[in-house]
Design an enzyme around this catalytic site. Structure first.
Site, mmCIF file in Angstrom:
data_model
loop_
_atom_site.group_PDB
_atom_site.id
_atom_site.type_symbol
_atom_site.label_atom_id
_atom_site.label_comp_id
_atom_site.label_asym_id
_atom_site.label_seq_id
_atom_site.Cartn_x
_atom_site.Cartn_y
_atom_site.Cartn_z
ATOM 1 N N GLN A 14 -15.528 1.357 -52.308
ATOM 2 C CA GLN A 14 -16.374 2.301 -51.584
ATOM 3 C C GLN A 14 -15.537 3.343 -50.848
ATOM 4 O OE1 GLN A 14 -19.097 -1.529 -50.405
ATOM 5 N NE2 GLN A 14 -19.474 0.272 -49.150
ATOM 6 N N ARG A 20 -24.748 -4.374 -45.701
ATOM 7 C CA ARG A 20 -25.601 -3.188 -45.674
ATOM 8 C C ARG A 20 -25.981 -2.801 -44.248
ATOM 9 N NH1 ARG A 20 -30.228 -1.829 -50.153
ATOM 10 N NH2 ARG A 20 -30.618 0.275 -49.431
ATOM 11 N N CYS A 21 -24.993 -2.685 -43.374
ATOM 12 C CA CYS A 21 -25.295 -2.191 -42.038
ATOM 13 C C CYS A 21 -24.041 -1.597 -41.428
ATOM 14 C CB CYS A 21 -25.873 -3.268 -41.145
ATOM 15 S SG CYS A 21 -24.664 -4.386 -40.424
ATOM 16 N N GLU A 54 -29.286 1.894 -44.496
ATOM 17 C CA GLU A 54 -29.192 0.531 -44.006
ATOM 18 C C GLU A 54 -30.249 0.177 -42.974
ATOM 19 O OE1 GLU A 54 -24.384 0.433 -44.626
ATOM 20 O OE2 GLU A 54 -25.168 1.201 -42.761
#
Ligand code: FES
Ligand code: FES
Lengths: 789, 157
Positions: A223, A373-374, A743
């Site tokens: 990423q 996912r945060c 998110e």
């Protein structure tokens, strides 16, 4: 929401453009890492430890080397010759690439086998014989901190215990005073277990070192390609890998969610193997390796307390947390914040005082923790405050919605400085909650619940009114390994008015090729279809810190707008030259400059682009290009209110989410279709840990939940039909007024579900249930409270 | 061992080890990389292809079991430059994000819609419950399949 300013043909902000990436994906023509196949490529497979803590007495590779096609077995000893057997983590701790002395968790890499074929590499792995001497295992972080616990990090000379760090924030004295004087307090232990992002594509790479040119190219599931390049150069510069000769390519990525931020040993071993052999080397982990060895998320043991006045006004928040990091602190957090942004834990409420403490501990588990996912532990923060808010409301006998409305930060208080020091940009929390209540029919649901309770049926309504903190980050506070967390966009407009734009971020499914093109279409009036967006190749893209923590729109999206505005400034000069007018006399509307008062005298952006290469004024540089490195002045604070209705089966303990309404506010929206899709996906990744997912360990450190047999990623059958809506409160400091959304739903959803379950069981005396709320847990509670036999 | 298969109406022959999985024949040998791999326990469905018209998880079939049989992969959905309605449906309804589960989802949907002409939402959800998607939350996948079903009822192919 404002109506779009551009036509659908231009496709700027606010248009639900169909995605540019879809035509290749629906034809099976994406290029993911495992699709890369190079001539002469070798395969790497990894021997893993069956023990959670053991000394390695001997590694015997002879049987493996006898397997035809097996070329080499790589051990920690081999890497130690180059000082590559350890590597730094993102939190400046250290982590083994391959062990020399001992293994620290089950499924840890022990050795690697290089072969001409995947199957032969696996045969080689089976044939490597390792002799272990088991050591005492520490699984529970509380026990890890007890005096006399076996010290795990014996590699660190002066380390005498398993404590990693202590971190605290806020005003302890003021908070303690507020608690002493409080009318009402509540306290709860909340555990957020280990979970795994489980993107459907696992991690892997193809490393290719060209011995002639000295250039290393790595296709890799990452990423953050630029940061990885720098890390590789810093760690392996001494063996000749220099940054200008490293190219990281992050091709199509099959989901990331934070799991593809860290550097895993497999990548490093593959690179080392390619450097040694001069051949391309592929390493692709399988699902079990992915779940058992890659960075986990969460694993926070939280004790939280709230203080309030008798009439229901919150006054203070106090939290103590124990963070289980496994055997190394390999969290992906900004380096100043070892507990990430956990200190956003005052949430949407106006507290006068707050104090938070976190301690990190080593255990015999895989290293972490990353976000699931945060944005850097914001889910942990939100879950805590939203669970506690419900607990307090129930304790006071107030409706949880009414309680929240009474305590929200008010719209007129923005910009708002929280008790823990964050400056919230904008919000209208009551607006979002009221909208959600109306959409779901809150009052009717409460009536229905009361009737059902009479009949002995268990129904619960849960609310979560969360505030996120995304867009890291302002460089004065945010860096990873010293690299400031800006992001970038470079635009080149070609003579015919078509464009290419490159970014330092990397989409893993968020649709950047589409949304970035829309931002540029908005700013330049060039149709989005005429703009090619590229990311993920460090040889071509400008330097950026990558995509995680919902930072692409807040940071790289802003960079796109700023770079486009530079282009527009030059375009204005060119237009003035072409129209023989003064720059001040020109008017911009998306796609053209015209002379004030003479709308017929105009030049389109395409005509201007052509002139930039064919007819630019003397003394002006040719071309129409710009680059922006955007350092956000502050963070953005998306928010929302979620309401969930659950029915609990008294016989089985099963929780069924009957309805779920999500009202989100992410400021101005670039592509409404994509935003809604992000929310659907996020909600499902909120449902997953709330009801299904957990990775736990037995006393010996054996993993439970290490495959899709036990790790229950929700299917379409368990997932409810999400209902979404929005409010729009633009960010005042973002050039587009946008906030980021990828998110929000993962962050906000688990608390809504947990609150609904506790709400269903409150009258029985249940005060809290840790997630995942499995049928077995609920059934046990029902039994304890005499409902089920 | 010799395997001869028809994939997407083209014939292929290859010498393979008996233990080679069908998914590796498709991906690594025949280089049709649209079919993906997402697990090792037959749970994710990313590898779904049609074997004699029936959806199978190609990670759990040996290549040699496909000998003499007909396969269809995601690359075979488009015909003569025309997308299949399920492909259209996924694009129109934003039924994909990272795209990794998508080929498997498409093949399962394709096979399902050959039998189910006017499926309910629950039937669709059940039909795709062997395919995991981590990105979309399934709502738009359901819509994509409904979209395709409507097109097929109107005589799409
Ligand atoms: S790869 Fe997961 S089911 Fe085949
Ligand atoms: S679109 Fe990413 S897994 Fe389904």
């Amino acid at each position: 929401m404002m109506p779009p300013r551009t036509t659908p043909e231009i496709g700027g902000m606010g248009h639900s453009l169909k995605r540019k990436e879809d035509p290749r994906f629906i034809r099976g023509k994406g290029t993911y890492v495992d699709d890369v196949q190079l001539p002469g490529m070798l395969y790497l497979d990894i021997v893993r430890s069956p023990f959670a803590h053991a000394r390695i007495k001997k590694i015997d590779a002879s049987r493996a080397l006898a397997v035809p096609g097996v070329l080499a077995v790589i051990t920690g000893q081999d890497l130690a010759k180059y000082n590559l057997h350890w590597m730094p983590t993102l939190m400046s701790d250290t982590q083994m690439v391959l062990p020399v002395e001992k293994v620290m968790y089950q499924a840890q890499e022990v050795a690697a086998v290089l072969a001409t074929d995947r199957y032969l590499a696996a045969d080689g792995v089976d044939a490597v014989e390792v002799e272990y001497e088991p050591l005492p295992v520490v699984v529970d972080p509380r026990k890890a901190l007890e005096p006399g616990a076996p010290v795990l990090r014996t590699d660190k000379k002066d380390k005498k215990d398993n404590h990693i760090w202590h971190w605290e924030w806020g005003d302890r004295a003021a908070t303690d005073r507020a608690f002493q004087g409080a009318d009402v307090t509540v306290k709860e232990d909340i555990y957020l277990p280990r979970i795994h992002v489980a993107s459907i594509e696992t991690c892997g790479c193809v490393a290719h070192f060209d011995k002639v040119t000295g250039k290393l190219t790595v296709w890799m599931t990452t990423q953050a390609p630029h940061a990885i390049r720098t890390v590789f150069a810093l760690v392996a510069g001494h063996v000749g890998l220099e940054e200008h000769k490293i190219r990281i390519i992050s091709p199509d990525i099959g989901g990331g969610f934070g799991g593809k931020v860290p550097v895993y040993p497999g990548y490093v071993i593959a690179v080392a193997a390619s450097v040694l052999t001069g051949k391309p080397v592929k390493w692709i982990e399988d699902r079990m390796e992915n779940l058992q060895a890659d960075s986990f998320a969460r694993d926070y043991h939280i004790t939280a307390e709230l203080a309030a006045t008798r009439d229901g006004r919150l006054t203070a928040l106090r939290i103590k947390t124990l963070a289980d990091h496994g055997y190394a602190d390999a969290a992906a957090n900004p380096s100043k914040f070892p507990a990430g942004l956990f200190h956003i834990c005052t949430g949407s409420y106006d507290f006068k005082a707050a104090h938070v403490e976190v301690d990190g501990a080593y255990t015999n588990k895989p290293p972490g923790g990353i976000a699931y996912r945060c944005s850097f532990r914001v889910t942990e923060a939100v879950h805590t405050i939203e669970r506690m808010a419900d607990l307090m409301a129930h304790q006071l006998g107030m409706d949880p919605a009414e309680f929240r409305l009474k305590n929200f930060i008010k719209p007129e208080q923005f910009p708002y400085r929280s008790a823990l020091g964050w400056e919230y940009d904008s919000g209208d929390y009551a607006g979002a909650l009221r909208k959600a209540m109306e959409k779901i029919g809150y009052a009717n649901l409460r009536r229905e619940q009361a009737e059902k309770r009479q009949r002995g049926e268990l129904m619960g309504i849960g609310i979560s009114s969360f505030t996120e903190i995304v867009g890291a980050g302002p460089s004065k506070h945010f860096d990873i390994l010293g690299l400031k967390m800006f992001d970038s966009c470079e635009i080149r407009i070609h003579p015919t008015g078509k464009a290419i734009a490159r970014f330092g971020t990397k989409s893993q499914g968020q649709g950047h090729e589409t949304t970035y093109a829309q931002i540029l279409a908005e700013e330049l009036g060039i149709p989005a279809k005429d703009i090619q967006v590229e990311e993920g190749d460090t040889d071509t893209a400008p330097y950026g810190l990558g995509t995680y923590a919902s930072r692409s729109t807040p940071v790289a999206g802003a960079a796109a707008a700023m770079a486009a505005r530079k282009i527009r400034d030059k375009a204005r000069k060119l237009a003035a030259h072409l129209l023989e007018a003064a720059e001040e006399d020109l008017l911009w509307e998306p796609g053209k400059f015209s002379v004030k008062g003479a709308p017929g005298r105009a030049k389109t952006i395409q005509e201007i682009a052509f002139a930039a290469y064919t007819n630019h004024p003397q003394g002006m540089e040719a071309g129409l290009e710009a680059v922006s490195y955007y350092d956000p002045p502050s963070l953005t604070y998306p928010f929302g209110s979620y309401i969930c209705v659950v029915d609990v089966d008294k016989g089985t303990g099963e929780v069924k989410v009957r309805r779920f309404v999500a009202v989100d506010d992410c400021g101005n929206i670039i592509n409404p279709m994509i935003v809604e899709g992000q929310i659907h996906g996020g909600l499902t990744m909120g449902l997953a840990p709330a009801l299904y997912e957990e990775i736990s360990y037995d006393e010996q450190g054996n993993i439970r939940g290490g495959s899709f047999i036990d790790y229950l990623v929700p299917t379409a059958v368990e997932t409810p039909k999400w209902e979404t809506d929005k409010t729009c409160t633009p960010s005042p400091h973002h050039p587009l007024g946008a906030k980021g959304v990828g998110e929000s739903a993962t962050v906000g959803a688990p608390a809504a579900i947990a609150n609904a379950v506790v709400d269903a069981l409150w009258h029985l005396g249940v005060r809290h249930v840790d997630i995942p709320i499995t049928p077995a847990k609920v059934w046990k509670l029902l039994r304890e409270h005499g409902v089920t036999e | 061992m010799r395997v001869e298969v028809t994939i997407n109406r083209e014939r292929y022959a290859s010498d393979v080890e008996p233990r080679l999985l069908l998914v590796h024949l498709i991906r690594d040998v025949l280089r049709l990389t649209g079919t993906h791999i997402g697990c090792d326990t037959t749970h994710c469905g990313a590898c779904t292809v049609l074997l004699d018209g029936r959806p199978v998880k190609s990670c759990t079939v040996f290549a040699v079991q496909a000998h003499g049989r007909e396969l269809m992969t995601v690359e075979g959905l488009e015909q003569d430059g025309n997308l299949h309605p399920v492909q259209e449906g996924f694009m129109q309804e934003h039924g994909l994000q990272c795209g990794y589960c998508t080929p498997g989802m498409l093949m399962t949907s394709y096979a399902f819609l050959r039998k189910a002409k006017d499926p309910t939402e629950d039937e669709i959800r059940l039909a795709i419950s062997g395919n995991l998607c981590r990105c979309t939350g399934y709502v738009n996948i359901v819509k994509a399949i409904q979209h395709a079903a409507a097109r097929l009822r109107q005589g799409g192919t």
